[in-house]
Design a protein around this motif. Structure first.
Motif, PDB file in Angstrom:
ATOM      1  N   ARG A  36       0.858  -1.060   0.067  1.00  0.00           N
ATOM      2  CA  ARG A  36      -0.030  -0.064   0.051  1.00  0.00           C
ATOM      3  C   ARG A  36       0.805   1.231   0.016  1.00  0.00           C
ATOM      4  O   ARG A  36       1.885   1.565   0.656  1.00  0.00           O
ATOM      5  CB  ARG A  36      -0.861   0.006   1.215  1.00  0.00           C
ATOM      6  N   PRO A  37       0.528   2.283  -0.838  1.00  0.00           N
ATOM      7  CA  PRO A  37       1.330   3.605  -0.756  1.00  0.00           C
ATOM      8  C   PRO A  37       1.350   3.945   0.676  1.00  0.00           C
ATOM      9  O   PRO A  37       0.375   4.013   1.439  1.00  0.00           O
ATOM     10  CB  PRO A  37       0.484   4.327  -1.863  1.00  0.00           C
ATOM     11  N   ARG A  38       2.452   4.799   0.780  1.00  0.00           N
ATOM     12  CA  ARG A  38       2.602   5.142   2.466  1.00  0.00           C
ATOM     13  C   ARG A  38       1.623   6.380   2.575  1.00  0.00           C
ATOM     14  O   ARG A  38       1.222   6.639   3.673  1.00  0.00           O
ATOM     15  CB  ARG A  38       3.897   5.915   2.362  1.00  0.00           C
ATOM     16  N   TRP A  39       1.462   7.135   1.448  1.00  0.00           N
ATOM     17  CA  TRP A  39       0.511   8.449   1.738  1.00  0.00           C
ATOM     18  C   TRP A  39      -0.920   7.785   2.306  1.00  0.00           C
ATOM     19  O   TRP A  39      -1.745   8.398   2.822  1.00  0.00           O
ATOM     20  CB  TRP A  39      -0.005   9.163   0.441  1.00  0.00           C
ATOM     21  N   GLU A  40      -1.423   6.563   1.568  1.00  0.00           N
ATOM     22  CA  GLU A  40      -2.753   5.874   1.849  1.00  0.00           C
ATOM     23  C   GLU A  40      -2.541   5.462   3.361  1.00  0.00           C
ATOM     24  O   GLU A  40      -3.705   5.771   4.084  1.00  0.00           O
ATOM     25  CB  GLU A  40      -2.939   4.898   0.891  1.00  0.00           C
ATOM     26  N   GLN A  41      -1.474   4.986   3.830  1.00  0.00           N
ATOM     27  CA  GLN A  41      -1.522   4.690   5.178  1.00  0.00           C
ATOM     28  C   GLN A  41      -1.685   5.697   6.205  1.00  0.00           C
ATOM     29  O   GLN A  41      -2.237   5.643   7.133  1.00  0.00           O
ATOM     30  CB  GLN A  41      -0.041   3.559   5.312  1.00  0.00           C
ATOM     31  N   ILE A  42      -1.033   6.838   5.945  1.00  0.00           N
ATOM     32  CA  ILE A  42      -0.786   7.854   6.742  1.00  0.00           C
ATOM     33  C   ILE A  42      -2.122   8.482   6.798  1.00  0.00           C
ATOM     34  O   ILE A  42      -2.699   9.025   7.852  1.00  0.00           O
ATOM     35  CB  ILE A  42       0.013   8.957   6.449  1.00  0.00           C
ATOM     36  N   ALA A  43      -2.955   8.514   5.644  1.00  0.00           N
ATOM     37  CA  ALA A  43      -4.197   9.172   5.603  1.00  0.00           C
ATOM     38  C   ALA A  43      -5.198   8.231   6.446  1.00  0.00           C
ATOM     39  O   ALA A  43      -6.152   8.728   7.029  1.00  0.00           O
ATOM     40  CB  ALA A  43      -4.553   9.180   4.213  1.00  0.00           C
ATOM     41  N   ASP A  44      -4.978   7.010   6.414  1.00  0.00           N
ATOM     42  CA  ASP A  44      -5.860   6.286   7.325  1.00  0.00           C
ATOM     43  C   ASP A  44      -5.494   6.519   8.806  1.00  0.00           C
ATOM     44  O   ASP A  44      -6.352   6.695   9.614  1.00  0.00           O
ATOM     45  CB  ASP A  44      -5.469   4.833   7.185  1.00  0.00           C
ATOM     46  N   VAL A  45      -4.407   6.604   9.097  1.00  0.00           N
ATOM     47  CA  VAL A  45      -4.060   7.121  10.487  1.00  0.00           C
ATOM     48  C   VAL A  45      -4.587   8.389  11.162  1.00  0.00           C
ATOM     49  O   VAL A  45      -5.164   8.428  12.005  1.00  0.00           O
ATOM     50  CB  VAL A  45      -2.384   7.038  10.688  1.00  0.00           C
ATOM     51  N   ILE A  46      -4.606   9.443  10.307  1.00  0.00           N
ATOM     52  CA  ILE A  46      -5.188  10.511  10.419  1.00  0.00           C
ATOM     53  C   ILE A  46      -6.769  10.463  10.468  1.00  0.00           C
ATOM     54  O   ILE A  46      -7.484  10.856  11.420  1.00  0.00           O
ATOM     55  CB  ILE A  46      -5.038  11.818   9.237  1.00  0.00           C
ATOM     56  N   ARG A  47      -7.225   9.548   9.592  1.00  0.00           N
ATOM     57  CA  ARG A  47      -8.703   9.355   9.734  1.00  0.00           C
ATOM     58  C   ARG A  47      -9.140   8.420  11.127  1.00  0.00           C
ATOM     59  O   ARG A  47     -10.243   8.850  11.761  1.00  0.00           O
ATOM     60  CB  ARG A  47      -9.219   8.293   8.454  1.00  0.00           C
ATOM     61  N   GLU A  48      -8.324   7.940  11.439  1.00  0.00           N
ATOM     62  CA  GLU A  48      -8.444   6.904  13.025  1.00  0.00           C
ATOM     63  C   GLU A  48      -8.422   7.967  13.962  1.00  0.00           C
ATOM     64  O   GLU A  48      -9.047   7.900  14.814  1.00  0.00           O
ATOM     65  CB  GLU A  48      -7.353   5.938  12.986  1.00  0.00           C
ATOM     66  N   ARG A  49      -7.393   8.924  13.826  1.00  0.00           N
ATOM     67  CA  ARG A  49      -7.162  10.157  14.905  1.00  0.00           C
ATOM     68  C   ARG A  49      -8.575  10.694  14.876  1.00  0.00           C
ATOM     69  O   ARG A  49      -9.048  11.255  16.025  1.00  0.00           O
ATOM     70  CB  ARG A  49      -5.947  10.768  14.681  1.00  0.00           C
ATOM     71  N   ILE A  50      -9.119  10.937  13.988  1.00  0.00           N
ATOM     72  CA  ILE A  50     -10.219  11.935  13.784  1.00  0.00           C
ATOM     73  C   ILE A  50     -11.409  10.971  14.507  1.00  0.00           C
ATOM     74  O   ILE A  50     -12.248  11.512  15.295  1.00  0.00           O
ATOM     75  CB  ILE A  50     -10.744  12.321  12.300  1.00  0.00           C
ATOM     76  N   ALA A  51     -11.601   9.798  14.002  1.00  0.00           N
ATOM     77  CA  ALA A  51     -12.609   8.907  14.598  1.00  0.00           C
ATOM     78  C   ALA A  51     -12.395   8.643  16.006  1.00  0.00           C
ATOM     79  O   ALA A  51     -13.754   8.599  16.903  1.00  0.00           O
ATOM     80  CB  ALA A  51     -12.674   7.568  13.900  1.00  0.00           C
ATOM     81  N   ASP A  52     -11.319   8.594  16.465  1.00  0.00           N
ATOM     82  CA  ASP A  52     -11.401   8.479  18.140  1.00  0.00           C
ATOM     83  C   ASP A  52     -11.043   9.462  18.868  1.00  0.00           C
ATOM     84  O   ASP A  52     -11.056   9.769  20.182  1.00  0.00           O
ATOM     85  CB  ASP A  52     -10.057   7.599  18.373  1.00  0.00           C
TER      86      ASP A  52
END
Length: 80
Positions: free
Chosen positions: A8-24
């Protein structure tokens, strides 16, 4: 640091981390998220990669940008 998934591209993985931080609740609505330079420092990625993260999150409605101030969490981020 996160463990990078090779397929998976790194940008996609970092975007997922930010989405998780928004969700939590780490980044509540209208809160500023890390800048390009902060993402570069935190994840050790290139400026282009960090810019792509924020661009994709803006494109999908998760973030909005205020020129000169940064990127912020949208009031109602899209659900995953």
């Amino acid at each position: 640091m996160i463990e990078w998934e090779a397929d998976r591209p790194r940008w996609e993985q970092i975007a997922d981390v930010i989405r998780e931080r928004i969700a939590d609740g780490t980044y509540p609505p209208r809160t500023r998220v890390p800048s390009v330079q902060q993402l570069v420092a935190e994840y050790g990625v290139a400026v282009d990669t960090a810019q792509k993260v924020l661009a994709r999150l803006r494109d999908d409605g998760t973030l909005y940008t205020v020129r000169g101030l940064g990127s912020f969490v949208a009031d109602s981020p899209p659900r995953a």
